[in-house]
Design an enzyme around this catalytic site. Structure first.
Site, mmCIF file in Angstrom:
data_model
loop_
_atom_site.group_PDB
_atom_site.id
_atom_site.type_symbol
_atom_site.label_atom_id
_atom_site.label_comp_id
_atom_site.label_asym_id
_atom_site.label_seq_id
_atom_site.Cartn_x
_atom_site.Cartn_y
_atom_site.Cartn_z
ATOM 1 N N ILE A 1 22.269 0.714 55.533
ATOM 2 C CA ILE A 1 21.551 1.191 54.469
ATOM 3 C C ILE A 1 21.250 2.826 54.538
ATOM 4 C CG2 ILE A 1 20.374 -0.951 53.645
ATOM 5 C CD1 ILE A 1 17.706 0.391 54.905
ATOM 6 N N ASP A 2 21.270 3.153 55.713
ATOM 7 C CA ASP A 2 21.042 4.744 56.234
ATOM 8 C C ASP A 2 22.234 5.652 55.842
ATOM 9 O OD1 ASP A 2 18.377 4.298 57.346
ATOM 10 O OD2 ASP A 2 19.377 3.228 59.037
ATOM 11 N N GLU B 1 10.579 8.417 56.174
ATOM 12 C CA GLU B 1 9.741 8.020 57.504
ATOM 13 C C GLU B 1 9.993 9.025 58.496
ATOM 14 O OE1 GLU B 1 10.912 4.110 58.630
ATOM 15 O OE2 GLU B 1 12.863 4.740 59.162
ATOM 16 N N LEU C 1 11.607 -4.250 52.219
ATOM 17 C CA LEU C 1 12.225 -4.478 50.926
ATOM 18 C C LEU C 1 13.322 -3.846 50.399
ATOM 19 C CD1 LEU C 1 8.562 -4.436 48.920
ATOM 20 C CD2 LEU C 1 10.084 -6.513 49.634
#
Length: 407
Positions: A142-143, A244, A299
């Protein structure tokens, strides 16, 4: 029969990683593979001889469809770093002995940057011992930080979830007639692709997020506080998206400015959490406004109910393309996506040398990040095709049905 296949999944899961697994399994069986084994918990599980015959688990076309729609890693995952070949040949000999016992001719590993490191090392060792096993990497993260490929399967669906969720958070924040500040923490250790997707929330029906902060740029807390004060002064609620992994000038992560318990994985990655709470608390103390910190956390990578059809289709295709390439003699390669057209959007698959992909992070170009704490339209245009269309879950008794390897 062509020979036996083994496939594993590694690293953080996505909502479409199992679509790539389905692509590997179906294409291998269609092309005559004798057996298709699945490693349980990646190469770490393989070392413990944990594997299953996938034909005993995936028996029908319905199972394939369910697998494509099942989030997380069907086979389980790991964060296991193979030693350097010169430091520990015993581990490699053990792996290759297990592969020989299973009569494996084709090895597929679905994962991100660290997983491609595994493919690199295993294929290199195969050359050293003159093994005829072919090793192929299937991209997933997903990164979206794998080098060479236009994007990675898993990113589009996570971006779709993030943009959709941000729209809902924005609507919620505008309910009251007094300002509040919501800081949303989105995954992204060193690359801000996921957080940048928050910009897609802006449209004719949505004001959009107010500020976006990515790890590609040094985070200046004083500047941040001044920008928030400016936005709060307009009298309406403010929504801020932060990665983050944002860092201050001395190299510390923002979350490290607060008290925290540090955890480091086998690849030396610190567990990141707490950035949004630290910033929300600081804003509340400074300006006396109501604040809220939201961590999208897991999520954003497991929301299979909101997958992008583009993403899930490409995930399946890269799995199939890896099998095709390996069966035609390629090894030590990774399947990559090459964008050939934006309007209409079109991507094709190619293979690329794993040595030019493993351990190399792709970050957002600085020219796609604006000086006013946002992103450019070029970046938005890059992301938007990846979130298009939907693949509805198969619903049973009001809930999505998944394929469970333990059933």
């Amino acid at each position: 029969m062509i020979g036996n296949v083994i496939v594993g999944q590694s690293g953080g899961p996505t909502s479409v990683i199992n679509s790539s697994l389905a692509g590997v399994f179906k294409t291998a069986k269609d092309r005559g593979a004798k057996k298709v084994y699945g490693m349980l918990h990646g190469v770490k599980g393989l070392l413990d001889k944990q594997y299953v015959d996938l034909s005993e688990k995936i028996k029908t076309d319905i199972d394939i469809d369910l697998l494509k729609r099942t989030p997380s890693s069907y086979l389980g995952s790991c964060r296991y770093k193979l030693p350097e070949i010169g430091e520990d040949r015993e581990t490699y000999d053990k792996i290759f002995k297990i592969l020989d016992e299973l009569e494996i001719k084709y090895f597929f590993y679905i994962g991100g940057n660290d997983s491609m490191d595994t493919i690199k090392k295993l294929s290199d060792y195969g050359l050293i011992i003159n093994s005829d096993i072919r090793f192929m990497g299937v991209p997933k993260t997903i990164d979206n930080d794998l080098a060479v490929t236009d994007h990675t399967p898993g990113y589009g669906s996570a971006a779709k979830f993030i943009a959709s969720t941000m729209k809902e958070i924005i609507r919620d924040g505008l309910v009251y007639d007094y300002p509040q500040v919501t800081v949303v923490e989105i995954m992204g250790r060193n690359a801000g692709w996921l957080t940048a997707a928050a910009a897609l929330a802006r449209g004719e029906d949505c004001e959009g997020v107010d500020l976006i902060y990515l790890p590609e740029k040094v985070f200046d807390i004083d500047h941040f506080m001044a920008r928030v004060e400016e936005k709060v002064g307009d009298g309406r609620s403010v929504v801020v998206a932060v990665s983050e992994g944002i860092k201050v000038e001395d190299g510390r992560y923002v979350f490290e400015l607060a008290d925290h318990v540090e955890f480091v994985d086998a690849f030396g990655h610190k567990q990141l959490a707490g950035t949004a709470k630290f910033l929300a608390d600081k804003i509340g103390a400074a300006y006396g406004v109501k604040t809220r910190a939201i961590e999208l956390a897991t999520l954003q990578r497991c929301a299979a109910h909101m997958t992008s059809r583009t993403d899930i289709t490409e995930a399946f295709n890269v799995g199939g393309a890896a099998v095709k390439a390996a069966f035609e003699g390629e090894s030590g390669k990774v399947v990559v996506l090459k964008r050939v057209c934006d309007d209409p959007y079109m991507c094709i698959t190619e293979t690329h040398d794993v040595h030019q992909i493993a351990n190399i992070e792709k970050k957002i170009p600085l020219e796609w990040i604006t000086d006013d704490d946002y992103v450019t339209m070029d970046l938005i245009h890059y992301i938007r095709p990846l979130i298009q269309a939907e693949l509805s879950p198969i619903m049973v008794d009001g809930l999505p049905r998944h394929l469970n390897i333990n059933m």
